[in-house]
Write an enzyme that holds these catalytic residues in place. Structure first.
Site, short mmCIF file in Angstrom:
data_model
loop_
_atom_site.label_atom_id
_atom_site.label_comp_id
_atom_site.label_asym_id
_atom_site.label_seq_id
_atom_site.Cartn_x
_atom_site.Cartn_y
_atom_site.Cartn_z
N ASP A 22 -1.80 40.61 104.98
CA ASP A 22 -1.28 40.76 106.35
C ASP A 22 -0.07 41.69 106.45
O ASP A 22 0.79 41.53 107.32
CB ASP A 22 -0.90 39.37 106.94
CG ASP A 22 -2.09 38.45 106.98
OD1 ASP A 22 -3.22 38.94 107.15
OD2 ASP A 22 -1.88 37.22 106.86
N HIS A 50 -7.87 42.34 109.78
CA HIS A 50 -7.07 43.56 109.93
C HIS A 50 -7.00 43.92 111.40
O HIS A 50 -8.02 44.15 112.05
CB HIS A 50 -7.70 44.70 109.11
CG HIS A 50 -7.71 44.43 107.64
ND1 HIS A 50 -8.25 45.29 106.72
CD2 HIS A 50 -7.21 43.39 106.93
CE1 HIS A 50 -8.09 44.78 105.51
NE2 HIS A 50 -7.47 43.62 105.61
N THR A 138 -9.17 30.52 103.19
CA THR A 138 -9.57 30.79 104.58
C THR A 138 -10.89 30.08 104.92
O THR A 138 -11.35 30.20 106.05
CB THR A 138 -9.76 32.30 104.78
OG1 THR A 138 -10.76 32.76 103.85
CG2 THR A 138 -8.47 33.08 104.56
N THR A 315 -4.55 36.34 111.57
CA THR A 315 -5.61 36.99 112.35
C THR A 315 -6.95 36.27 112.14
O THR A 315 -7.78 36.20 113.04
CB THR A 315 -5.75 38.46 111.87
OG1 THR A 315 -4.47 39.05 111.84
CG2 THR A 315 -6.65 39.27 112.77
N THR A 317 -7.35 32.92 110.65
CA THR A 317 -7.36 31.46 110.81
C THR A 317 -6.37 30.97 111.87
O THR A 317 -6.39 29.79 112.21
CB THR A 317 -6.99 30.78 109.47
OG1 THR A 317 -5.71 31.28 109.06
CG2 THR A 317 -8.01 31.09 108.38
N PRO A 320 0.16 29.53 111.15
CA PRO A 320 1.48 30.17 111.13
C PRO A 320 1.75 30.71 109.74
O PRO A 320 1.41 30.07 108.74
CB PRO A 320 2.45 29.04 111.47
CG PRO A 320 1.68 27.77 111.40
CD PRO A 320 0.22 28.10 111.42
N ARG A 321 2.32 31.92 109.65
CA ARG A 321 2.63 32.49 108.34
C ARG A 321 4.03 32.05 107.92
O ARG A 321 4.94 31.99 108.75
CB ARG A 321 2.55 34.01 108.39
CG ARG A 321 1.14 34.52 108.69
CD ARG A 321 1.13 36.03 108.89
NE ARG A 321 -0.20 36.52 109.23
CZ ARG A 321 -0.43 37.60 109.99
NH1 ARG A 321 0.57 38.31 110.48
NH2 ARG A 321 -1.66 37.98 110.25
N MET A 348 9.77 47.15 110.96
CA MET A 348 11.23 47.34 110.97
C MET A 348 11.79 46.82 112.30
O MET A 348 12.93 46.36 112.36
CB MET A 348 11.59 48.82 110.78
CG MET A 348 11.63 49.27 109.35
SD MET A 348 12.84 48.41 108.32
CE MET A 348 14.36 49.29 108.72
P1 GDP Z 1 -3.48 43.38 107.66
O1 GDP Z 1 -4.31 42.20 107.30
O2 GDP Z 1 -2.70 43.91 106.50
O3 GDP Z 1 -4.26 44.47 108.34
O4 GDP Z 1 -2.40 42.87 108.72
P2 GDP Z 1 -2.70 41.91 109.99
O5 GDP Z 1 -3.43 42.69 111.01
O6 GDP Z 1 -3.30 40.62 109.55
O7 GDP Z 1 -1.22 41.58 110.46
C1 GDP Z 1 -0.32 42.57 110.83
C2 GDP Z 1 0.14 42.32 112.28
O8 GDP Z 1 1.29 43.06 112.53
C3 GDP Z 1 -0.89 42.79 113.29
O9 GDP Z 1 -0.85 41.94 114.41
C4 GDP Z 1 -0.40 44.20 113.68
O10 GDP Z 1 -0.79 44.58 114.99
C5 GDP Z 1 1.08 43.98 113.61
N1 GDP Z 1 1.89 45.15 113.24
C6 GDP Z 1 1.61 46.12 112.35
N2 GDP Z 1 2.68 46.94 112.19
C7 GDP Z 1 3.65 46.46 112.99
C8 GDP Z 1 5.01 46.84 113.24
O11 GDP Z 1 5.54 47.78 112.66
N3 GDP Z 1 5.71 46.08 114.13
C9 GDP Z 1 5.17 45.02 114.78
N4 GDP Z 1 5.94 44.34 115.63
N5 GDP Z 1 3.89 44.63 114.57
C10 GDP Z 1 3.16 45.32 113.67
P1 IMO Z 2 -5.82 40.40 104.82
O1 IMO Z 2 -6.83 41.40 104.36
C1 IMO Z 2 -3.50 36.77 104.11
C2 IMO Z 2 -5.10 33.96 101.14
C3 IMO Z 2 -5.49 32.63 101.78
C4 IMO Z 2 -5.30 31.70 100.60
C5 IMO Z 2 -5.76 32.56 99.42
C6 IMO Z 2 -7.20 32.33 99.00
O2 IMO Z 2 -5.89 40.09 106.26
O3 IMO Z 2 -4.45 40.78 104.38
P2 IMO Z 2 -9.57 32.95 100.07
O4 IMO Z 2 -10.17 32.54 101.38
O5 IMO Z 2 -9.50 34.41 99.86
O6 IMO Z 2 -10.19 32.25 98.90
O7 IMO Z 2 -8.04 32.38 100.14
O8 IMO Z 2 -5.60 33.90 99.82
N1 IMO Z 2 -5.69 35.15 101.79
C7 IMO Z 2 -5.06 35.91 102.68
N2 IMO Z 2 -3.83 35.80 103.24
N3 IMO Z 2 -4.27 37.83 104.41
C8 IMO Z 2 -5.48 37.97 103.86
O9 IMO Z 2 -6.27 39.05 104.07
C9 IMO Z 2 -5.94 36.98 102.96
N4 IMO Z 2 -7.07 36.82 102.24
C10 IMO Z 2 -6.91 35.70 101.53
O10 IMO Z 2 -4.65 32.30 102.86
O11 IMO Z 2 -3.92 31.43 100.43
MG MG Z 3 -4.60 40.20 107.89
#
Ligand code: GDP
Ligand code: IMO
Ligand code: MG
Length: 442
Positions: A22, A50, A138, A315, A317, A320-321, A348
């Site tokens: 994330d 994502h 997840t 995104t 599940t 809360p992170r 930032m």
């Molecule tokens: P990923 O799994 O690595 O693609 O990340 P996620 O999409 O699960 O979580 C990142 C969250 O942060 C998403 O809701 C994005 O829209 C948001 N996001 C990404 N970059 C920024 C940023 O620079 N600032 C803020 N406020 N939100 C961001």
């Molecule tokens: P993205 O691509 C955040 C975490 C789960 C759990 C551990 C194992 O969005 O960054 P799994 O279902 O893979 O066996 O779970 O890994 N986890 C993630 N946490 N973002 C992810 O993907 C994750 N993919 C798995 O929360 O702790």
């Molecule tokens: Mg993610």
């Protein structure tokens, strides 16, 4: 077709998460994908979530690469991905209903493994806490599917979905065997009798998704080989994060795949020599969802503030992170191990308004400073973080587009992190939108 760079070299690039997922990979992949011909997922499955924000539209992608929103790019789901076929169809239909045409733009490896309904139940049962350490997965069936792949004889791949009629007998016997395994693991009658879990239910689900998916399935390894030869530029998109890597993460609180550049050659089916540029994505702080050690976690109102301002809820599940300060120890490990050549630092904007911002620069275990990351999760759980506190910045930075326009404290923070982790921060993100990104000249 986008061209080679000014030196005539191809610019194949990999985007990886440097933490526990994330980090903002979706935003960075979507941003870069405008300059690439092909975007390839190579690991994980629907555990990934994502997010890509384009104006008022937000897209949550789980199995489809984040390049899917760029019309010129072909999306590839590589052999190392574990595909929930019904989930993938749902995601495709969802995008098509929003006007995104996937015709001729989505290729799925014939070697990618299928996440079956029994894998998802097995995931839930295994992670109930009664079978050992509770990881907090997840529940998308990721671990059981990868385990099945290693066992081989009972696994199903995309090619088996295409040739479903040849695999029906094997499916029947695997479904029967799974039923007794799940029963012995404590599955309730209601779950076992769920139509979706029976052989008939599984077969009819596969027959139905086959119609939608079969036309996209092909030997993507050969297709990518041709693409490279024809001068196409490839962008590889990691799922999860390097601290969740099966071998190098905080085991057993990890996922079941290789999440960094280490996963690209086998997971995508390309030469190990192909990728020279690796963009590591990290937030300006740290988050983790699920269980497991998190040395720099904040258990106070500063952590709560980061969660609320940064909207830190999963995104996939909705959980809360957990939030904490940036951890330079693990980040440095991800740089070295991951072959990270540059960093994109996200969020930032979320840190604006804090009087001080912390960086974890080391760990103490039983009073002693240690120079490594303990392998034993209980030890890692027990380490005390050494924090360096630096001045925060009060201004809203979400409108800043040039590095020199950032407040001096924000610039100092970035320089300090670069020094501690040993890599250049080439992009600074100040919001979820494509244009809320500062590109630093090298
Ligand atoms: P990923 O799994 O690595 O693609 O990340 P996620 O999409 O699960 O979580 C990142 C969250 O942060 C998403 O809701 C994005 O829209 C948001 N996001 C990404 N970059 C920024 C940023 O620079 N600032 C803020 N406020 N939100 C961001
Ligand atoms: P993205 O691509 C955040 C975490 C789960 C759990 C551990 C194992 O969005 O960054 P799994 O279902 O893979 O066996 O779970 O890994 N986890 C993630 N946490 N973002 C992810 O993907 C994750 N993919 C798995 O929360 O702790
Ligand atoms: Mg993610």
């Amino acid at each position: 077709m986008s061209s080679a760079n000014s030196h005539g070299q191809q610019k194949h690039t990999c985007v990886v998460g440097m933490g526990w997922g994330d980090e903002g990979k979706g935003k960075i992949v979507d941003l870069l994908a405008g300059d690439f011909d092909v975007v390839i997922r190579f690991n994980g499955g629907a555990n990934a979530g994502h997010t890509v924000r384009i104006g008022d539209d937000a897209f949550a992608l789980h199995l489809l690469p984040s390049g899917v929103l760029r019309e010129q790019a072909v999306s590839v789901i590589g052999p190392g991905v574990v595909v929930d076929p019904a989930g993938l169809v749902e995601e495709m239909v969802g995008l098509e209903s929003r006007g995104i045409d996937l015709t001729g733009r989505l290729l799925i490896s014939d070697r990618a493994h299928l996440v079956m309904p029994y894998h998802k139940l097995e995931d839930r049962l295994r992670d109930s806490g009664s079978q050992g350490k509770k990881i907090g997965t997840t529940a998308k069936g990721i671990g059981p599917c990868y385990a099945e792949k290693m066992l081989r004889s009972s696994a199903f791949r995309m090619v088996d979905l295409v040739h479903l009629d040849r695999n029906t007998d094997r499916l029947r016997s695997v479904c029967q065997r799974k039923r007794s395994i799940l029963e012995s693991m404590g599955a309730e009658e209601a779950s076992l009798n769920d139509e979706a879990l029976t052989f008939d239910g599984t077969l009819s689900m596969l027959q139905s998704v086959r119609k939608k998916l079969a036309g996209h399935v092909r030997d993507t390894t050969t297709w990518l080989e041709h693409s490279v030869r024809e001068g196409r530029n490839l962008l590889f998109e990691s799922a999860n994060g390097m601290l969740l890597d099966i071998d190098h993460g905080t085991f057993p609180y990890v996922t079941a795949s290789h999440t960094g550049l280490n996963g690209v050659p086998s997971g995508a089916g390309v030469s190990p020599h192909l990728v020279r540029r690796c963009v590591g994505v990290s937030k300006a702080y740290a988050t983790r969802v699920g269980n497991g050690p998190f040395p720099s976690e904040l258990h106070d109102e500063r952590g709560d503030r980061i969660r609320e301002v940064g909207r830190e809820y999963g995104t996939t599940t909705g959980r809360p992170r957990r939030c904490g300060w940036l951890d330079a120890v693990t980040l440095r490990r991800s740089v070295v191990l991951g072959g990270v050549t540059e960093i994109a630092m996200m969020h930032m904007d979320t840190l604006s308004g804090l009087p001080e911002v912390g960086i974890c620069t080391g760990y103490r275990l039983r009073g002693q400073l240690i120079g490594s990351i303990p392998a034993d999760s209980d030890d890692l759980e027990a380490v005390e973080p050494v924090f360096e506190l630096v001045a925060g910045w009060q201004e809203d930075v979400s409108h800043v587009r040039r590095f020199e326009d950032l407040p001096v404290q924000a610039r100092s923070y970035i320089h300090r992190v670069e020094k501690l982790v040993g890599a250049t921060i080439s992009m600074v993100s100040v919001g979820p939108e494509r244009n809320q990104t500062i590109h630093r000249s090298r």
